[in-house]
Design a protein around this motif. Structure first.
Motif, mmCIF file in Angstrom:
data_model
loop_
_atom_site.group_PDB
_atom_site.id
_atom_site.type_symbol
_atom_site.label_atom_id
_atom_site.label_comp_id
_atom_site.label_asym_id
_atom_site.label_seq_id
_atom_site.Cartn_x
_atom_site.Cartn_y
_atom_site.Cartn_z
ATOM 1 N N MET A 1 0.831 -1.195 0.000
ATOM 2 C CA MET A 1 0.000 0.000 0.000
ATOM 3 C C MET A 1 0.872 1.253 0.000
ATOM 4 S SD MET A 1 -3.714 -0.478 0.735
ATOM 5 C CE MET A 1 -3.768 1.244 1.013
ATOM 6 N N HIS A 2 2.055 1.151 -0.531
ATOM 7 C CA HIS A 2 2.910 2.316 -0.762
ATOM 8 C C HIS A 2 3.149 3.144 0.496
ATOM 9 C CE1 HIS A 2 2.580 1.308 -4.953
ATOM 10 N NE2 HIS A 2 1.267 1.398 -4.872
ATOM 11 N N GLY A 3 3.515 2.504 1.597
ATOM 12 C CA GLY A 3 3.845 3.226 2.808
ATOM 13 C C GLY A 3 2.677 3.560 3.713
ATOM 14 N N TYR A 4 1.484 3.269 3.298
ATOM 15 C CA TYR A 4 0.308 3.543 4.121
ATOM 16 C C TYR A 4 -0.121 2.259 4.824
ATOM 17 C CZ TYR A 4 -0.183 7.782 1.329
ATOM 18 O OH TYR A 4 0.033 8.984 0.734
ATOM 19 N N PRO A 5 -0.634 2.376 6.036
ATOM 20 C CA PRO A 5 -1.165 1.172 6.677
ATOM 21 C C PRO A 5 -2.415 0.715 5.930
ATOM 22 C CG PRO A 5 -1.708 3.109 7.983
ATOM 23 C CD PRO A 5 -0.803 3.570 6.867
ATOM 24 N N PRO A 6 -2.681 -0.587 5.930
ATOM 25 C CA PRO A 6 -3.886 -1.056 5.236
ATOM 26 C C PRO A 6 -5.137 -0.591 5.972
ATOM 27 C CG PRO A 6 -2.881 -2.848 6.447
ATOM 28 C CD PRO A 6 -1.944 -1.672 6.561
ATOM 29 N N PRO A 7 -6.219 -0.395 5.247
ATOM 30 C CA PRO A 7 -7.474 -0.014 5.900
ATOM 31 C C PRO A 7 -7.987 -1.165 6.759
ATOM 32 C CG PRO A 7 -7.825 -0.406 3.566
ATOM 33 C CD PRO A 7 -6.360 -0.529 3.804
ATOM 34 N N PRO A 8 -8.613 -0.845 7.882
ATOM 35 C CA PRO A 8 -9.116 -1.907 8.750
ATOM 36 C C PRO A 8 -10.446 -2.472 8.241
ATOM 37 C CG PRO A 8 -9.617 0.215 9.719
ATOM 38 C CD PRO A 8 -8.813 0.487 8.469
ATOM 39 N N VAL A 9 -10.552 -3.782 8.288
ATOM 40 C CA VAL A 9 -11.857 -4.417 8.065
ATOM 41 C C VAL A 9 -12.658 -4.127 9.332
ATOM 42 C CG1 VAL A 9 -13.063 -6.616 7.784
ATOM 43 C CG2 VAL A 9 -10.883 -6.234 6.606
ATOM 44 N N PRO A 10 -13.894 -3.644 9.193
ATOM 45 C CA PRO A 10 -14.691 -3.357 10.391
ATOM 46 C C PRO A 10 -14.719 -4.547 11.360
ATOM 47 C CG PRO A 10 -15.800 -2.490 8.474
ATOM 48 C CD PRO A 10 -14.634 -3.306 7.968
ATOM 49 N N LYS A 11 -14.538 -4.221 12.630
ATOM 50 C CA LYS A 11 -14.461 -5.237 13.683
ATOM 51 C C LYS A 11 -15.666 -6.171 13.673
ATOM 52 C CE LYS A 11 -13.985 -5.722 18.652
ATOM 53 N NZ LYS A 11 -13.909 -5.039 19.935
ATOM 54 N N LYS A 12 -16.853 -5.622 13.505
ATOM 55 C CA LYS A 12 -18.070 -6.441 13.526
ATOM 56 C C LYS A 12 -18.066 -7.459 12.378
ATOM 57 C CE LYS A 12 -22.027 -7.275 15.474
ATOM 58 N NZ LYS A 12 -22.095 -7.903 16.772
ATOM 59 N N LEU A 13 -17.559 -7.050 11.219
ATOM 60 C CA LEU A 13 -17.467 -7.994 10.104
ATOM 61 C C LEU A 13 -16.496 -9.125 10.441
ATOM 62 C CD1 LEU A 13 -17.426 -5.805 6.866
ATOM 63 C CD2 LEU A 13 -19.170 -7.434 7.599
ATOM 64 N N LYS A 14 -15.388 -8.767 11.071
ATOM 65 C CA LYS A 14 -14.432 -9.806 11.475
ATOM 66 C C LYS A 14 -15.073 -10.787 12.448
ATOM 67 C CE LYS A 14 -10.016 -7.468 10.942
ATOM 68 N NZ LYS A 14 -8.836 -6.962 11.665
ATOM 69 N N GLU A 15 -15.873 -10.258 13.368
ATOM 70 C CA GLU A 15 -16.547 -11.126 14.332
ATOM 71 C C GLU A 15 -17.552 -12.037 13.644
ATOM 72 O OE1 GLU A 15 -18.293 -8.432 17.154
ATOM 73 O OE2 GLU A 15 -16.345 -7.837 17.963
ATOM 74 N N MET A 16 -18.360 -11.469 12.765
ATOM 75 C CA MET A 16 -19.404 -12.254 12.103
ATOM 76 C C MET A 16 -18.822 -13.314 11.171
ATOM 77 S SD MET A 16 -22.486 -9.558 11.314
ATOM 78 C CE MET A 16 -21.517 -8.174 10.766
ATOM 79 N N LEU A 17 -17.660 -13.041 10.615
ATOM 80 C CA LEU A 17 -17.049 -13.966 9.654
ATOM 81 C C LEU A 17 -15.813 -14.652 10.218
ATOM 82 C CD1 LEU A 17 -17.428 -11.726 6.472
ATOM 83 C CD2 LEU A 17 -18.882 -13.647 7.189
ATOM 84 N N ALA A 18 -15.700 -14.701 11.542
ATOM 85 C CA ALA A 18 -14.513 -15.263 12.193
ATOM 86 C C ALA A 18 -14.218 -16.697 11.759
ATOM 87 C CB ALA A 18 -14.665 -15.194 13.711
ATOM 88 N N ASP A 19 -15.241 -17.457 11.443
ATOM 89 C CA ASP A 19 -15.045 -18.850 11.018
ATOM 90 C C ASP A 19 -14.594 -18.961 9.561
ATOM 91 O OD1 ASP A 19 -15.790 -19.752 13.529
ATOM 92 O OD2 ASP A 19 -17.883 -20.059 12.951
ATOM 93 N N TYR A 20 -14.499 -17.835 8.877
ATOM 94 C CA TYR A 20 -14.173 -17.825 7.447
ATOM 95 C C TYR A 20 -13.057 -16.812 7.176
ATOM 96 C CZ TYR A 20 -18.727 -19.929 7.888
ATOM 97 O OH TYR A 20 -19.771 -20.720 8.310
ATOM 98 N N PRO A 21 -11.843 -17.085 7.673
ATOM 99 C CA PRO A 21 -10.748 -16.111 7.517
ATOM 100 C C PRO A 21 -10.443 -15.774 6.060
ATOM 101 C CG PRO A 21 -9.917 -18.206 8.363
ATOM 102 C CD PRO A 21 -11.417 -18.282 8.375
ATOM 103 N N TYR A 22 -10.688 -16.689 5.147
ATOM 104 C CA TYR A 22 -10.455 -16.411 3.734
ATOM 105 C C TYR A 22 -11.428 -15.355 3.207
ATOM 106 C CZ TYR A 22 -14.266 -19.777 3.244
ATOM 107 O OH TYR A 22 -15.468 -20.433 3.357
ATOM 108 N N LEU A 23 -12.628 -15.271 3.796
ATOM 109 C CA LEU A 23 -13.561 -14.211 3.410
ATOM 110 C C LEU A 23 -13.092 -12.861 3.955
ATOM 111 C CD1 LEU A 23 -17.070 -15.911 3.872
ATOM 112 C CD2 LEU A 23 -15.697 -15.677 1.794
#
Length: 114
Positions: free
Chosen positions: A1-23
């Protein structure tokens, strides 16, 4: 990302899709693309990121429906149950009111491009 930190995936989405890390990884990829696009043309970066996530989540729902159809055709109860759980998780993740207010996500796209 050319020196920029990557954008965060919203926490709630990570929680809802925790069983599907590839998603979650696929969501990260679409957010990275959105951020790069917004760095070149900083026109409504937050809206672009939301649209990108909504589009990817819609794709996940189509894929989950297809997986369920295939599982039901195979009549394997374990596969059917897994496909139903995935479809349910992806369907809930598609309700953007559940994740759109994530502060880190908002801050990244609302303040990082002004």
């Amino acid at each position: 990302m050319h020196g920029y930190p990557p954008p965060p995936v919203p926490k709630k989405l990570k929680e809802m899709l925790a069983d599907y890390p590839y998603l979650i990884e696929r969501l990260q990829q679409v957010l990275n693309s959105s951020a790069e696009r917004s760095r070149r043309i900083p026109l409504m970066p937050f809206d672009d990121a939301i649209s990108a996530l909504d589009g990817r989540l819609s794709t996940f729902l189509y894929e989950a429906r297809d997986e369920l159809t295939l599982a039901e055709a195979g009549e394997d109860k374990g596969m059917i149950d897994a496909a139903k759980r995935k479809k349910s998780a992806v369907s809930m993740a598609g309700v953007n009111q559940l994740w759109i207010t994530d502060e880190q996500f908002r801050a990244y796209f609302l303040t990082g491009f002004t």
